[in-house]
Write a protein that holds these residues in place. Structure first.
Motif, PDB file in Angstrom:
ATOM      1  N   MET A 146       0.728  -1.317   0.003  1.00 50.44           N
ATOM      2  CA  MET A 146      -0.008  -0.019  -0.021  1.00 50.44           C
ATOM      3  C   MET A 146       0.972   1.286   0.059  1.00 50.44           C
ATOM      4  SD  MET A 146      -2.892   1.174   2.628  1.00 50.44           S
ATOM      5  CE  MET A 146      -1.652   1.783   4.035  1.00 50.44           C
ATOM      6  N   TYR A 147       1.995   1.221   0.845  1.00 48.31           N
ATOM      7  CA  TYR A 147       2.752   2.518   0.828  1.00 48.31           C
ATOM      8  C   TYR A 147       3.440   2.529  -0.551  1.00 48.31           C
ATOM      9  CZ  TYR A 147       2.339   2.952   5.869  1.00 48.31           C
ATOM     10  OH  TYR A 147       1.868   3.012   6.971  1.00 48.31           O
ATOM     11  N   GLU A 148       3.925   1.380  -1.223  1.00 49.71           N
ATOM     12  CA  GLU A 148       4.540   1.839  -2.461  1.00 49.71           C
ATOM     13  C   GLU A 148       3.690   2.130  -3.597  1.00 49.71           C
ATOM     14  OE1 GLU A 148       6.081  -2.236  -3.418  1.00 49.71           O
ATOM     15  OE2 GLU A 148       7.338  -2.077  -1.676  1.00 49.71           O
ATOM     16  N   GLN A 149       2.192   2.389  -3.337  1.00 49.27           N
ATOM     17  CA  GLN A 149       1.480   3.106  -4.179  1.00 49.27           C
ATOM     18  C   GLN A 149       1.052   4.195  -3.933  1.00 49.27           C
ATOM     19  OE1 GLN A 149      -1.915   0.123  -4.793  1.00 49.27           O
ATOM     20  NE2 GLN A 149      -0.484  -1.654  -5.528  1.00 49.27           N
ATOM     21  N   MET A 150       1.103   4.509  -2.444  1.00 49.04           N
ATOM     22  CA  MET A 150       0.849   5.987  -2.085  1.00 49.04           C
ATOM     23  C   MET A 150       1.789   7.048  -2.741  1.00 49.04           C
ATOM     24  SD  MET A 150       0.305   5.421   1.897  1.00 49.04           S
ATOM     25  CE  MET A 150      -0.732   6.784   2.204  1.00 49.04           C
ATOM     26  N   VAL A 151       1.107   8.322  -2.787  1.00 52.59           N
ATOM     27  CA  VAL A 151       1.955   9.374  -3.148  1.00 52.59           C
ATOM     28  C   VAL A 151       1.489  10.408  -2.256  1.00 52.59           C
ATOM     29  CG1 VAL A 151       2.174   8.709  -5.651  1.00 52.59           C
ATOM     30  CG2 VAL A 151       0.020  10.000  -4.911  1.00 52.59           C
ATOM     31  N   PHE A 152       2.462  11.572  -2.188  1.00 52.75           N
ATOM     32  CA  PHE A 152       2.363  12.502  -1.232  1.00 52.75           C
ATOM     33  C   PHE A 152       2.414  13.818  -1.928  1.00 52.75           C
ATOM     34  CE2 PHE A 152       3.867   9.007   0.925  1.00 52.75           C
ATOM     35  CZ  PHE A 152       2.806   8.707   2.009  1.00 52.75           C
ATOM     36  N   PRO A 207       7.017   7.618  -1.827  1.00 55.83           N
ATOM     37  CA  PRO A 207       8.126   7.751  -0.793  1.00 55.83           C
ATOM     38  C   PRO A 207       9.428   7.604  -1.463  1.00 55.83           C
ATOM     39  CG  PRO A 207       6.280   6.508  -0.058  1.00 55.83           C
ATOM     40  CD  PRO A 207       5.897   6.666  -1.470  1.00 55.83           C
ATOM     41  N   GLY A 208      10.523   8.163  -0.847  1.00 50.97           N
ATOM     42  CA  GLY A 208      11.728   7.880  -1.463  1.00 50.97           C
ATOM     43  C   GLY A 208      12.551   9.019  -2.007  1.00 50.97           C
ATOM     44  N   TYR A 209      13.813   8.798  -2.252  1.00 55.31           N
ATOM     45  CA  TYR A 209      14.553  10.093  -2.825  1.00 55.31           C
ATOM     46  C   TYR A 209      14.332  10.355  -4.137  1.00 55.31           C
ATOM     47  CZ  TYR A 209      17.982   9.595   1.190  1.00 55.31           C
ATOM     48  OH  TYR A 209      18.328   9.500   2.161  1.00 55.31           O
ATOM     49  N   HIS A 210      14.295  11.658  -4.503  1.00 52.57           N
ATOM     50  CA  HIS A 210      14.061  12.178  -5.926  1.00 52.57           C
ATOM     51  C   HIS A 210      14.855  13.175  -6.136  1.00 52.57           C
ATOM     52  CE1 HIS A 210      10.111  10.098  -5.735  1.00 52.57           C
ATOM     53  NE2 HIS A 210       9.992  10.566  -4.612  1.00 52.57           N
ATOM     54  N   LYS A 230       8.978  10.886   2.954  1.00 49.71           N
ATOM     55  CA  LYS A 230       8.867  10.080   4.007  1.00 49.71           C
ATOM     56  C   LYS A 230       7.582   9.312   4.036  1.00 49.71           C
ATOM     57  CE  LYS A 230      10.037  12.942   7.205  1.00 49.71           C
ATOM     58  NZ  LYS A 230      10.305  13.576   8.599  1.00 49.71           N
ATOM     59  N   LYS A 231       7.514   8.055   4.309  1.00 55.46           N
ATOM     60  CA  LYS A 231       6.500   7.348   4.392  1.00 55.46           C
ATOM     61  C   LYS A 231       5.896   7.595   5.639  1.00 55.46           C
ATOM     62  CE  LYS A 231       8.273   3.192   2.273  1.00 55.46           C
ATOM     63  NZ  LYS A 231       8.584   1.645   2.444  1.00 55.46           N
ATOM     64  N   PRO A 232       4.596   7.592   5.997  1.00 50.65           N
ATOM     65  CA  PRO A 232       3.780   7.701   7.050  1.00 50.65           C
ATOM     66  C   PRO A 232       4.520   6.991   8.512  1.00 50.65           C
ATOM     67  CG  PRO A 232       2.243   7.439   5.433  1.00 50.65           C
ATOM     68  CD  PRO A 232       3.299   7.030   4.902  1.00 50.65           C
ATOM     69  N   GLY A 233       4.707   7.475   9.615  1.00 45.85           N
ATOM     70  CA  GLY A 233       5.110   6.878  10.571  1.00 45.85           C
ATOM     71  C   GLY A 233       6.610   6.435  10.601  1.00 45.85           C
ATOM     72  N   SER A 234       7.364   6.706   9.440  1.00 51.24           N
ATOM     73  CA  SER A 234       8.747   6.724   9.672  1.00 51.24           C
ATOM     74  C   SER A 234       9.624   7.550  10.354  1.00 51.24           C
ATOM     75  CB  SER A 234       9.068   6.716   7.976  1.00 51.24           C
ATOM     76  OG  SER A 234       9.307   7.872   7.428  1.00 51.24           O
ATOM     77  N   GLY A 235      10.502   7.080  11.203  1.00 53.98           N
ATOM     78  CA  GLY A 235      11.142   8.091  12.042  1.00 53.98           C
ATOM     79  C   GLY A 235      10.768   8.653  13.208  1.00 53.98           C
ATOM     80  N   GLY A 236       9.292   8.474  13.597  1.00 47.04           N
ATOM     81  CA  GLY A 236       8.655   8.962  14.495  1.00 47.04           C
ATOM     82  C   GLY A 236       8.378  10.496  14.500  1.00 47.04           C
TER      83      GLY A 236
END
Length: 116
Positions: A6-12, A60-63, A96-102
């Protein structure tokens, strides 16, 4: 496993701004495979000038990205930048993905202020 998919398909929504002049500004980056350009629209800046802005939905990820200002490739020296293996200097960001790194979920990059 399903949550990871699900996270891999999410966009922000990620806001990009160029506040350093120009008549026509486009955005291009790894998220468009460096092939497509995204037109940026002028809008009023808090200091009374104007900036070019656009919101892109990024996974999520580097761009890496660059601006095309009046036909010239430019990077923003006031944002994080890196040199690629071919010697090109590009800006970069991490979504960042939701919840990553607090921490609160990142919206990509902080909104830069226009130069005065």
């Amino acid at each position: 496993m399903a949550q990871q998919a699900m996270y891999e398909q999410m966009v922000f929504p990620t806001r990009f701004m160029w506040g350093y002049g120009g008549k026509q500004v486009h955005l291009c980056g790894s998220f468009t495979n460096w092939l497509e350009t995204v037109p940026m629209a002028p809008e009023p800046a808090p200091n009374g000038g104007s900036v070019f802005a656009v919101v892109c939905n990024l996974p999520p990820g580097y761009h890496q990205y660059k601006f095309i200002v009046d036909g010239e490739w430019r990077h923003d020296e006031n944002q994080a930048f890196i040199q690629d293996p071919l010697g090109n200097v590009n800006n970069w960001l991490f979504v960042k993905k939701p919840g990553s790194g607090g921490e609160a979920t990142g919206q990509g990059i902080p909104i830069p202020q226009a130069r005065q």
